[in-house]
Design an enzyme around this catalytic site. Sequence first.
Site, PDB file in Angstrom:
ATOM      1  N   SER A 120       3.808  -7.180   4.295  1.00 59.38           N
ATOM      2  CA  SER A 120       3.165  -5.355   4.320  1.00 59.38           C
ATOM      3  C   SER A 120       3.083  -4.845   5.653  1.00 59.38           C
ATOM      4  O   SER A 120       4.116  -3.628   5.923  1.00 59.38           O
ATOM      5  CB  SER A 120       1.753  -5.770   3.713  1.00 59.38           C
ATOM      6  N   HIS A 133      -0.636  -2.832   9.093  1.00 60.88           N
ATOM      7  CA  HIS A 133       0.174  -1.538   8.296  1.00 60.88           C
ATOM      8  C   HIS A 133       0.325  -0.141   9.953  1.00 60.88           C
ATOM      9  O   HIS A 133       1.585  -0.632   9.844  1.00 60.88           O
ATOM     10  CB  HIS A 133      -0.612  -0.877   7.272  1.00 60.88           C
TER      11      HIS A 133
END
Length: 493
Positions: free
Chosen positions: A268, A320
């Site tokens: 991610s 992230h």
Amino acid sequence: MAVGFTPKHTEDLPLNDLTQQQFLVLANETATKMDWKVSYLSDNGLIAYTDNGMFSWNAEIKITIENGIANLQSASTGNEMMDWGKNKKNVSNFIASFEELKLTLTKEELDTKYKEINEELTSQEEDFLKLPPATTTEQIKDFFSIFKPTKGYFITPILLDLNILIFILMAVRGVNIMLPDNESLLNWGANFRPMTLEGEWWRLITNCFLHIGIFHLLMNMYALLYIGVLLEPHLGKTRFISAYLLTGVTASVASLWWHDLTISAGASGAIFGMYGVFLAMLTTNLIEKTARKALLTSITVFVGYNLINGLKGGIDNAAHIGGLLGGLIIGYAFIPSLKKPEEQKLKLSTIGLLAVLTLTSSFAVYNIIPNDLGEYDTQMKEFMYMEKMALAVYNQPENTPKEEILNEIKDRGIYYWKENIKLIDSFKDLDLPLEFRTRNSHLKEYCELRIKSYELLYRAISEDTDKYKSQIEDYNKQIEGKIKELGGGQHTE
């Protein structure tokens, strides 16, 4: 390019009082009026394509005529997984334009126009519009095209395949597919500050290809597929893989900097990096204005939602954010070479410079991140060694002379327990989490109890008496309790 999940919209339109040939002519005229490029024409229908520009949303419109019904289908040309109602709008606009044009042309005019295009029509024998619908097997093949590298969609399927392959290998080797334990994740290369900063820098990359359970894998692969089909055709293979790997590193370094004891794994961070690259492109005129607005909205909503969702805990939001910021910088750096696609030297020099800057800055951050936990882990190995040396007192043969036993208790046993206390006291200089400081306090108490037990044992042997037996047993019970308090062992790493 179809990759298995092509957005589409289909409607049926009755021919009513028109013949099949008249309807075909009218449909062809309508498509031309709407500035669609008709690339295929036969008695059974036509295929046309919108022409909204290279970086805009486009669609394939297929019209098939059979048994007095025309089936209208608008399908995205493959660079997205959602069309936000654009295909439905295509069909609606076509029908509206068709009905409007129908009022201006007589049936005689339509018949005349059919004779004019008759020679251009594909013959009945070669008309693939007459082919039956795709079978289940063909649909399955279409789905599996997601994982097959093709022109314009080459790196994304390789990344999908690699992530899935590693997950399968982990499962085959006995790793739990729902919730892998920490040991398994670390063994396979997860990012963990005490280990990564102790020379295992390769974890900054390997963690990007590991996943914490099958649901984690599926969610990340869906997000990777979505951004891959949108972005890779614009970036090309070299830029795409470079951006993916470099943003993966920035994500891992951000996670390393933010977390003391978090075990981090997953694609991610790199995926957020690719969204950052695309967001940068969407703020320029590289992408056509009308398409840019819709894409900018959808990408921003996706990024915002996932960042907010990451605040709940259990999600590495630091990775992230690190990936996203790295992607924005890389995306803006790509702009000049994207505007001049013919200049290969500019593209390669940009990628090379980004690689140097990213790796240099990451190395600098890597070296300034404090690794007190790594140092603590190293010192605990020394603690374990000295504990083993101190406990060796109990392993002496039964016929060992009394003086030798006493020397072992004093010069080996008590000595090493005291050394371990000095070692534990030195941990006060380290910035350790509360749970570690609490454990150290228990470890010191454990060592102090050992010393008291050894001192009484020394006196009992030297005086050749049993009068200290109950006290020694009492200390041993306290030691056993302290071991249980420490989690079943004298030490934990």
